[in-house]
Write a protein that holds these residues in place. Structure first.
Motif, PDB file in Angstrom:
ATOM      1  N   LEU A 128      15.230  -4.698  -2.495  1.00  0.00           N
ATOM      2  CA  LEU A 128      13.842  -4.434  -2.887  1.00  0.00           C
ATOM      3  C   LEU A 128      13.408  -5.398  -3.978  1.00  0.00           C
ATOM      4  O   LEU A 128      12.286  -5.901  -3.962  1.00  0.00           O
ATOM      5  CB  LEU A 128      13.661  -2.988  -3.346  1.00  0.00           C
ATOM      6  N   ASN A 147       5.948  -7.635   2.261  1.00  0.00           N
ATOM      7  CA  ASN A 147       5.767  -6.266   2.739  1.00  0.00           C
ATOM      8  C   ASN A 147       6.875  -5.997   3.750  1.00  0.00           C
ATOM      9  O   ASN A 147       7.408  -6.935   4.356  1.00  0.00           O
ATOM     10  CB  ASN A 147       4.425  -6.107   3.453  1.00  0.00           C
ATOM     11  N   TYR A 151       7.781  -3.181   7.064  1.00  0.00           N
ATOM     12  CA  TYR A 151       7.450  -2.030   7.896  1.00  0.00           C
ATOM     13  C   TYR A 151       8.562  -1.855   8.930  1.00  0.00           C
ATOM     14  O   TYR A 151       8.858  -2.783   9.674  1.00  0.00           O
ATOM     15  CB  TYR A 151       6.125  -2.232   8.642  1.00  0.00           C
ATOM     16  N   GLY A 206      15.145   0.802   8.413  1.00  0.00           N
ATOM     17  CA  GLY A 206      14.727   0.536   7.048  1.00  0.00           C
ATOM     18  C   GLY A 206      15.887   0.003   6.223  1.00  0.00           C
ATOM     19  O   GLY A 206      16.955  -0.309   6.756  1.00  0.00           O
ATOM     20  N   ALA A 266      16.450   1.087  -0.749  1.00  0.00           N
ATOM     21  CA  ALA A 266      15.566   0.562  -1.782  1.00  0.00           C
ATOM     22  C   ALA A 266      15.990   0.983  -3.184  1.00  0.00           C
ATOM     23  O   ALA A 266      15.571   0.385  -4.160  1.00  0.00           O
ATOM     24  CB  ALA A 266      14.130   1.012  -1.521  1.00  0.00           C
ATOM     25  N   ALA A 304      14.115   3.002   2.939  1.00  0.00           N
ATOM     26  CA  ALA A 304      12.667   2.791   2.885  1.00  0.00           C
ATOM     27  C   ALA A 304      12.222   2.339   4.276  1.00  0.00           C
ATOM     28  O   ALA A 304      12.851   1.484   4.888  1.00  0.00           O
ATOM     29  CB  ALA A 304      12.323   1.719   1.860  1.00  0.00           C
ATOM     30  N   ALA A 350       8.827   1.597   4.701  1.00  0.00           N
ATOM     31  CA  ALA A 350       7.702   0.702   4.405  1.00  0.00           C
ATOM     32  C   ALA A 350       7.670   0.441   2.914  1.00  0.00           C
ATOM     33  O   ALA A 350       7.866   1.361   2.122  1.00  0.00           O
ATOM     34  CB  ALA A 350       6.387   1.326   4.851  1.00  0.00           C
ATOM     35  N   THR A 351       7.459  -0.808   2.539  1.00  0.00           N
ATOM     36  CA  THR A 351       7.291  -1.143   1.124  1.00  0.00           C
ATOM     37  C   THR A 351       6.204  -2.194   0.988  1.00  0.00           C
ATOM     38  O   THR A 351       5.996  -3.015   1.880  1.00  0.00           O
ATOM     39  CB  THR A 351       8.580  -1.697   0.475  1.00  0.00           C
ATOM     40  N   ALA A 374       6.309  -1.749  -6.884  1.00  0.00           N
ATOM     41  CA  ALA A 374       6.205  -1.592  -5.432  1.00  0.00           C
ATOM     42  C   ALA A 374       5.986  -0.126  -5.098  1.00  0.00           C
ATOM     43  O   ALA A 374       6.295   0.764  -5.897  1.00  0.00           O
ATOM     44  CB  ALA A 374       7.474  -2.087  -4.741  1.00  0.00           C
ATOM     45  N   ALA A 401       6.743   2.613  -1.834  1.00  0.00           N
ATOM     46  CA  ALA A 401       7.571   2.732  -0.628  1.00  0.00           C
ATOM     47  C   ALA A 401       7.425   4.104   0.010  1.00  0.00           C
ATOM     48  O   ALA A 401       7.326   5.114  -0.683  1.00  0.00           O
ATOM     49  CB  ALA A 401       9.041   2.496  -0.975  1.00  0.00           C
ATOM     50  N   MET A 443       9.647   6.573   2.261  1.00  0.00           N
ATOM     51  CA  MET A 443      11.067   6.754   2.546  1.00  0.00           C
ATOM     52  C   MET A 443      11.232   7.516   3.852  1.00  0.00           C
ATOM     53  O   MET A 443      10.380   8.324   4.220  1.00  0.00           O
ATOM     54  CB  MET A 443      11.736   7.525   1.408  1.00  0.00           C
ATOM     55  N   ILE A 482      -0.302   2.740   2.270  1.00  0.00           N
ATOM     56  CA  ILE A 482       0.579   2.032   1.330  1.00  0.00           C
ATOM     57  C   ILE A 482      -0.142   0.821   0.751  1.00  0.00           C
ATOM     58  O   ILE A 482      -0.020   0.508  -0.430  1.00  0.00           O
ATOM     59  CB  ILE A 482       1.937   1.676   1.982  1.00  0.00           C
TER      60      ILE A 482
END
Length: 179
Positions: free
Chosen positions: A102, A111, A113, A120, A123, A131, A133-134, A146, A148, A150, A166
């Motif tokens: 991360l 980013n 996804y 994932g 993170a 995670a 999405a971040t 950031a 995220a 989870m 996000i």
């Protein structure tokens, strides 16, 4: 407070060099702001300054709203630690360090996804939850943290709604820091 055994002299301009080993261990990068504290016993303490952690109450509210709208657990980070979360155990996540992965993603302003068939990544150090999405939080062009989503039983991949949420939350938090 722990003694390191390292002694440094102040130069004629009043500067002190923080040894590379300490900077690496504490994740202090060139240009990072440090807050200076003093004590009545003559101690001078440097602490990494995080503007986003100053607004942890607002970040917690953003995380709660994102959880309600998206149905996925949310974690918000400054550049080094978890500062807010919703939908996950606060004891498990609070003040944990960000993972190297991360940290690299924030540094490179990437980013992430997790789409169908894509897993994932971890993170948070010491937490076995990925995670999905971040997105980095940018403030005046600098990365300050950031946001995220989870993974959970219901959340394994990212929907378009979650991508929008996000993005909006990262932009909102970045703008709050500029104000």
């Amino acid at each position: 407070m722990k003694a390191t055994g390292i002694v440094r002299r102040i130069d004629d301009l009043g500067r002190v060099v923080i040894p590379k080993e300490i900077r690496r261990t504490m994740r202090i990068r060139e240009g990072d702001p440090l807050e200076i504290y003093t004590s009545s016993e003559g101690e001078v303490i440097f602490k990494k300054y995080s503007a986003i952690s100053e607004m942890s109450e607002s970040a917690s509210q953003v995380a709660d709203i994102m959880l309600r709208l998206a149905g996925c657990p949310v974690v918000i980070f400054d550049r080094d630690h978890v500062i807010a979360s919703s939908g996950v155990s606060k004891k498990e996540f609070h003040e944990r360090r960000v993972s190297q992965e991360l940290e690299d993603m924030m540094e490179n302003r990437k980013n992430f996804y997790a789409e169908q068939g894509k897993q994932g990544y971890l993170a948070v150090e010491g937490v076995d939850r990925r995670a999905i999405a971040t997105m980095p939080i940018l403030t005046s062009g600098d990365v300050t943290g950031a946001v995220a989503f989870m993974e959970s039983e219901k959340c394994k991949t990212v929907t378009e709604l979650q991508k929008s949420l996000i993005s909006a939350s990262a932009q909102f938090l970045g703008k709050q820091l500029e104000a």
